[in-house]
Design a protein around this motif. Structure first.
Motif, PDB file in Angstrom:
ATOM      1  N   ALA A 179       0.824  -1.206   0.000  1.00  0.00           N
ATOM      2  CA  ALA A 179       0.000   0.000   0.000  1.00  0.00           C
ATOM      3  C   ALA A 179       0.860   1.259   0.000  1.00  0.00           C
ATOM      4  O   ALA A 179       0.560   2.243  -0.696  1.00  0.00           O
ATOM      5  CB  ALA A 179      -0.933  -0.005   1.207  1.00  0.00           C
ATOM      6  N   LYS A 231       0.777   4.095  -3.014  1.00  0.00           N
ATOM      7  CA  LYS A 231       0.449   5.506  -2.812  1.00  0.00           C
ATOM      8  C   LYS A 231       1.558   6.408  -3.345  1.00  0.00           C
ATOM      9  O   LYS A 231       1.299   7.463  -3.924  1.00  0.00           O
ATOM     10  CB  LYS A 231       0.195   5.769  -1.327  1.00  0.00           C
ATOM     11  N   SER A 285      -3.915   2.008  -7.831  1.00  0.00           N
ATOM     12  CA  SER A 285      -5.193   2.284  -7.168  1.00  0.00           C
ATOM     13  C   SER A 285      -5.779   1.017  -6.558  1.00  0.00           C
ATOM     14  O   SER A 285      -6.344   1.032  -5.460  1.00  0.00           O
ATOM     15  CB  SER A 285      -6.184   2.897  -8.159  1.00  0.00           C
ATOM     16  N   ALA A 291      -3.654   0.227  -3.429  1.00  0.00           N
ATOM     17  CA  ALA A 291      -3.936   1.197  -2.376  1.00  0.00           C
ATOM     18  C   ALA A 291      -5.295   0.926  -1.732  1.00  0.00           C
ATOM     19  O   ALA A 291      -5.478   1.118  -0.522  1.00  0.00           O
ATOM     20  CB  ALA A 291      -3.891   2.613  -2.941  1.00  0.00           C
ATOM     21  N   SER A 292      -6.246   0.453  -2.531  1.00  0.00           N
ATOM     22  CA  SER A 292      -7.589   0.180  -1.997  1.00  0.00           C
ATOM     23  C   SER A 292      -7.575  -0.944  -0.966  1.00  0.00           C
ATOM     24  O   SER A 292      -8.429  -0.989  -0.079  1.00  0.00           O
ATOM     25  CB  SER A 292      -8.547  -0.184  -3.138  1.00  0.00           C
ATOM     26  N   GLU A 338      -5.480  -1.345   1.404  1.00  0.00           N
ATOM     27  CA  GLU A 338      -5.220  -0.737   2.707  1.00  0.00           C
ATOM     28  C   GLU A 338      -6.475  -0.049   3.234  1.00  0.00           C
ATOM     29  O   GLU A 338      -6.772  -0.111   4.430  1.00  0.00           O
ATOM     30  CB  GLU A 338      -4.071   0.266   2.580  1.00  0.00           C
ATOM     31  N   TRP A 339      -7.213   0.610   2.342  1.00  0.00           N
ATOM     32  CA  TRP A 339      -8.454   1.265   2.774  1.00  0.00           C
ATOM     33  C   TRP A 339      -9.471   0.225   3.264  1.00  0.00           C
ATOM     34  O   TRP A 339     -10.185   0.462   4.229  1.00  0.00           O
ATOM     35  CB  TRP A 339      -9.031   2.097   1.635  1.00  0.00           C
ATOM     36  N   LEU A 378      -8.491  -0.934   6.711  1.00  0.00           N
ATOM     37  CA  LEU A 378      -8.788   0.071   7.736  1.00  0.00           C
ATOM     38  C   LEU A 378     -10.283   0.330   7.878  1.00  0.00           C
ATOM     39  O   LEU A 378     -10.703   1.061   8.772  1.00  0.00           O
ATOM     40  CB  LEU A 378      -8.061   1.379   7.402  1.00  0.00           C
ATOM     41  N   HIS A 418     -12.350   1.607   5.287  1.00  0.00           N
ATOM     42  CA  HIS A 418     -12.854   2.703   4.457  1.00  0.00           C
ATOM     43  C   HIS A 418     -13.390   2.112   3.145  1.00  0.00           C
ATOM     44  O   HIS A 418     -12.772   2.257   2.082  1.00  0.00           O
ATOM     45  CB  HIS A 418     -11.750   3.727   4.190  1.00  0.00           C
ATOM     46  N   GLN A 453     -14.497   4.532   0.114  1.00  0.00           N
ATOM     47  CA  GLN A 453     -13.311   5.105  -0.497  1.00  0.00           C
ATOM     48  C   GLN A 453     -12.622   4.068  -1.376  1.00  0.00           C
ATOM     49  O   GLN A 453     -12.165   4.369  -2.488  1.00  0.00           O
ATOM     50  CB  GLN A 453     -12.348   5.599   0.586  1.00  0.00           C
ATOM     51  N   ALA A 454     -12.562   2.839  -0.876  1.00  0.00           N
ATOM     52  CA  ALA A 454     -11.962   1.757  -1.661  1.00  0.00           C
ATOM     53  C   ALA A 454     -12.755   1.501  -2.938  1.00  0.00           C
ATOM     54  O   ALA A 454     -12.185   1.332  -4.017  1.00  0.00           O
ATOM     55  CB  ALA A 454     -11.890   0.480  -0.823  1.00  0.00           C
ATOM     56  N   ALA A 479     -17.362   3.031   8.842  1.00  0.00           N
ATOM     57  CA  ALA A 479     -16.554   2.362   7.814  1.00  0.00           C
ATOM     58  C   ALA A 479     -17.294   2.240   6.485  1.00  0.00           C
ATOM     59  O   ALA A 479     -16.685   1.946   5.466  1.00  0.00           O
ATOM     60  CB  ALA A 479     -16.143   0.968   8.297  1.00  0.00           C
TER      61      ALA A 479
END
Length: 633
Positions: A220, A224, A242, A245-246, A248-249, A252, A254, A257-258, A474
Motif C-alpha cells: 500500500a 500511494k 489504485s 492502495a484500496s 489498505e483502505w 482500515l 474505508h 473510499q476503496a 466504515a
C-alpha cells in the motif's frame, strides 16, 4: 560460403550477402539446391521470420552442425562474432528484432543487444506484463551486470519477467535477491536522473512485488507513492496502484473510499491490453460491492471475472490467472450462500479447492474449506463441519497464525450453534486482536451473539451499539445489517418488542434492493417470530413478499407451528378470543358469533377489538391473514 553462413539458422540471398560481404549469394544458394548439397527450401509457413519476397532455405541439421564445428576450428572467435554482428544488423533493418537480438548476443555484442532489447520491450511489452517471458529471461540472463546497472528499463523488465514466471503466487525464493538488486539498480538510475514518471512505474511494480509476498502494508505504501509520481496518462500502472492502495483502505474499514478507487481503476484498465491487471480490478471491485451489501453488482463483476479468467479445465492456466479464478469462485460461492443457493455454493467451493490445490494456493484452499463448513452447518451437517475444521487445524502449521485464527473463529461459530460454551470461552480468552476491520468486527459480532445466548442481553446490546457505529463509519453495509439483525434479536430478548420491530423493519428496507436470505435465516427461531410480527404492520407489498420469501427459507423445524410458540410474538389471546378469532376466519358476522358463543353482540364487538389490537390489525381480512401466518388456530 558454407562456413560463413553456418552461423545462420535460416538463409536467404540478401542475408547471406550481408554476412559474407559478397553479392552472389542467391546464385550460390540456387546452385547448392540444384546439386542437392544438404540444402532444403522453406515455405513461408515453415520459417518464423516474416514473409518477404526472397526464397528461404536451411541446411540439414547434421550438415549444419558439421559446418559450425568446422567454422569454429578454422575461424577465430572474433571473426565469428563479426559474422553474427553482420547478421544482427541485417535482421534489424528488415524488422526482425527477435533474430537481431539473438545474433547480437551470439556475437557477445552486449551493448547492441541491450539497445535492441530496450526497443523490443518498448514495442512488444505491456506495462506489468511481458510477451515471451522465457525468451526475455534467456536474453536478459546473458547481459553483464555492469550493463544492467546503466539500463533501468532492462532492470525493471527483468524483475517483471522473474515475478510473472513464478510457479506460485508468491515469488520464487531463489530469485528474490536478484529481483531486489535489479529494482535497486533501476531506482538508483532514475533517482539520479530525477525521472519521476519512471520512478512511479518502478514503485507500482514494487507494490505488486510486495503484494505477492504478502506484505500488504509495504504494498500500500509503494502504491500511494506511485500514484504521486505517475502521470495521469499512465492508465495501466495507475490502475494497478489504485487497486493495491484500496486494499489498505479496506483493511482500515474505508469501504466506500476503496470502491471509488476501484471504480476508477477498473475504468482505466478496461481500455488497456493488460489482461491480468484488468482481471484484478474486476475481482477487487466485486469484493468491494459485496462488502457494501450490493449483491447484484458483486455477482455481475464476479461472473465477468470468471469468464475472463480462463476455463476450469484449461491445463495451461497461468498462476496469476488461476489465482484470480480461484478468488472469483470463492466470491461467487459467498454470494450463492447469501442467496441460500447452498448446492451451488458447494459446487463452486469444490472447484476452488481443486484449483487451489493444483496451484498450491494455501490461503484460498483454507478459506474455501471454511466456507464449505458454513454451508454444511446451514445444511444441518454440523458434526461433519466440526470434524472437518478439527482436521484442518491439525494440518496448518502454527506459523500460519492468521489462518489458524480464522479456523478457530469458524470453530467458535459452530460451537455457538451447538451451545458449546467451553469452546467459546477458550476462543474468547486466547484470540488475538485483528487489525483488519472486517475480521475484527466479525469476531466482535460473534462475542455479542455469545453474550445473548448466555442471557446477557443488555450487555450484548450495548456492545452492538458500538459495533454498529464503527460499521456505519466504515461504510461496511453488510456488517451494518448483520449487527442490526443481532440488535433486533437482543432487543426482543430484553422484552423491547417495539424496538426490535423498528430495527428489523429498517434492516428489511435496507436489504430489499439486494434481497439477501442467509442474513436472516442464520439467526435463530426468534427471527421467525419477529418477522411474523411485522407482517400485520406493513402495507408495502414488495416488503411483505420479501418477508414471506424469508420465512419460507427457514428450516421446517424453525417454523412457528403451535399457538404456544406464537404467543411469544404477540400479546396472548384468551381462550374466548381464540374462539372468536376462529369464527372470524370462517367469515361469521358479529351476530352469528354471538349466537354461536351465546353472548351479546356488544361482548363480541369488544372481543373483536381486543383481537385486532393484539394482532396489530384493523380489519377482519388482515386478522385472518395473521392468524394463518402465526398458525394460531
Amino acid at each position: 560460403f558454407l562456413l560463413q553462413t553456418s552461423v545462420l539458422t535460416r538463409l536467404t540471398g540478401s542475408l547471406c550477402d550481408a554476412v559474407t560481404e559478397q553479392q552472389n549469394s542467391q546464385e550460390m544458394l540456387t546452385s547448392l539446391e540444384r546439386i542437392n548439397l544438404f540444402l532444403e527450401p522453406l515455405n513461408a509457413a515453415a520459417t518464423p521470420l516474416q514473409q518477404v519476397s526472397h526464397q528461404w532455405y536451411r541446411y540439414h541439421a547434421l550438415f549444419a552442425e558439421a559446418l559450425r564445428n568446422e567454422a569454429c576450428r578454422r575461424y577465430s572467435e572474433d571473426y565469428l562474432h563479426r559474422l553474427f554482428l553482420r547478421a544482427s544488423h541485417w535482421y534489424e533493418l528488415q524488422g526482425f528484432l527477435h533474430e537481431a537480438i539473438d545474433a547480437a548476443l551470439s556475437a557477445q555484442g552486449y551493448t547492441r543487444a541491450a539497445l535492441l532489447l530496450a526497443r523490443f520491450i518498448e514495442e512488444r511489452t505491456i506495462p506489468g506484463e511481458v510477451q515471451e517471458p522465457h525468451t526475455l529471461q534467456r536474453w536478459l540472463d546473458q547481459l553483464p551486470a555492469t550493463l544492467l546497472e546503466r539500463n533501468p528499463v532492462l532492470c525493471l523488465c527483468y524483475a517483471t519477467t522473474l515475478l510473472l514466471q513464478s510457479t506460485a503466487w508468491a515469488p520464487n525464493a531463489p530469485s528474490l535477491p536478484l529481483m531486489e538488486r535489479l529494482l535497486g539498480m533501476a531506482e538508483h538510475c532514475w533517482r539520479a536522473e530525477n525521472t519521476f514518471p519512471k520512478l512511479g512505474e518502478l514503485f507500482a511494480f514494487r507494490a505488486l512485488f510486495a503484494l505477492r509476498q504478502g506484505n500488504m502494508q509495504a504494498a500500500a505504501t509503494c502504491a500511494k507513492q506511485a500514484l504521486d509520481w505517475l502521470p495521469q496518462t499512465q492508465d495501466i500502472w495507475r490502475g494497478l496502484s489504485s487497486i493495491i492502495a484500496s486494499t489498505e483502505w479496506v483493511r482500515l474499514g474505508h469501504f466506500q473510499q476503496a470502491r471509488n478507487a476501484l471504480l476508477e481503476a477498473h475504468a482505466r484498465l478496461t481500455t488497456t491490453n493488460n489482461h491480468l491487471f484488468r482481471q484484478v480490478a474486476t475481482i477487487k471491485l466485486a469484493q468491494a460491492h459485496f462488502e457494501l451489501g450490493e449483491i447484484r453488482q458483486a455477482g455481475r463483476y464476479y461472473r465477468q471475472s470468471l469468464e475472463a479468467a480462463g476455463s476450469a479445465i484449461d491445463k495451461n492456466l497461468t498462476t496469476p490467472l488461476a489465482n484470480w479464478r480461484c478468488t472469483a469462485l470463492l466470491g461467487l460461492a459467498a454470494l450463492s450462500y447469501e442467496c441460500n443457493e447452498l448446492e451451488r455454493a458447494s459446487q463452486l467451493l469444490q472447484e476452488a479447492i481443486t484449483l487451489s490445490q493444483a496451484h498450491t494456493f494455501l490461503h484460498h484452499e483454507i478459506h474455501a474449506l471454511l466456507m464449505l463448513a458454513r454451508v454444511q452447518q446451514a445444511q444441518s451437517n454440523v458434526v461433519v463441519a466440526q470434524q472437518q475444521l478439527t482436521a484442518l487445524l491439525e494440518q496448518i502449521p502454527a506459523s500460519q497464525s492468521e489462518l489458524v485464527q480464522d479456523i478457530q473463529t469458524a470453530q467458535a461459530c459452530l460451537a455457538l450453534s451447538t451451545g458449546d460454551h467451553m469452546t467459546l470461552q477458550r476462543w474468547a480468552a486466547t484470540r488475538a486482536l485483528r487489525f483488519d476491520f472486517a475480521q475484527r468486527s466479525e469476531e466482535d459480532l460473534l462475542l455479542a451473539r455469545w453474550l445473548r445466548s448466555q442471557g446477557k442481553e443488555e450487555d450484548a446490546y450495548h456492545q452492538l451499539e458500538q459495533l454498529l457505529l464503527e460499521a456505519r463509519e466504515a461504510g461496511h453495509t453488510r456488517r451494518t445489517l448483520e449487527v442490526m439483525v443481532e440488535m433486533a434479536l437482543s432487543a426482543l430478548a430484553c422484552k423491547h418488542k417495539a424496538k426490535a420491530q423498528d430495527i428489523l423493519r429498517e434492516v428489511l428496507v435496507l436489504a430489499l434492493p439486494n434481497t439477501p436470505v442467509r442474513l436472516f435465516v442464520d439467526a435463530d427461531t426468534q427471527m421467525v417470530i419477529l418477522l411474523h410480527s411485522l407482517i400485520p404492520q406493513l402495507y408495502d407489498q414488495p416488503l411483505c413478499a420479501y418477508i414471506r420469501t424469508l420465512l419460507g427459507a427457514f428450516p421446517a423445524q424453525q417454523q412457528i407451528g403451535t399457538p404456544a410458540l406464537a404467543a411469544s410474538l404477540v400479546e396472548p389471546l384468551s381462550p374466548q378470543e381464540l374462539r372468536v378469532l376462529r369464527l372470524l376466519v370462517e367469515h361469521r358476522t358479529n351476530a352469528g358469533i354471538a349466537e354461536e358463543l351465546v353472548v351479546s353482540i356488544n361482548t363480541v364487538r369488544t372481543q373483536v377489538q381486543s383481537i385486532y389490537s393484539k394482532l396489530g390489525v384493523h380489519k377482519r381480512s388482515a386478522a385472518s391473514d395473521v392468524a394463518r401466518d402465526l398458525k394460531l388456530l
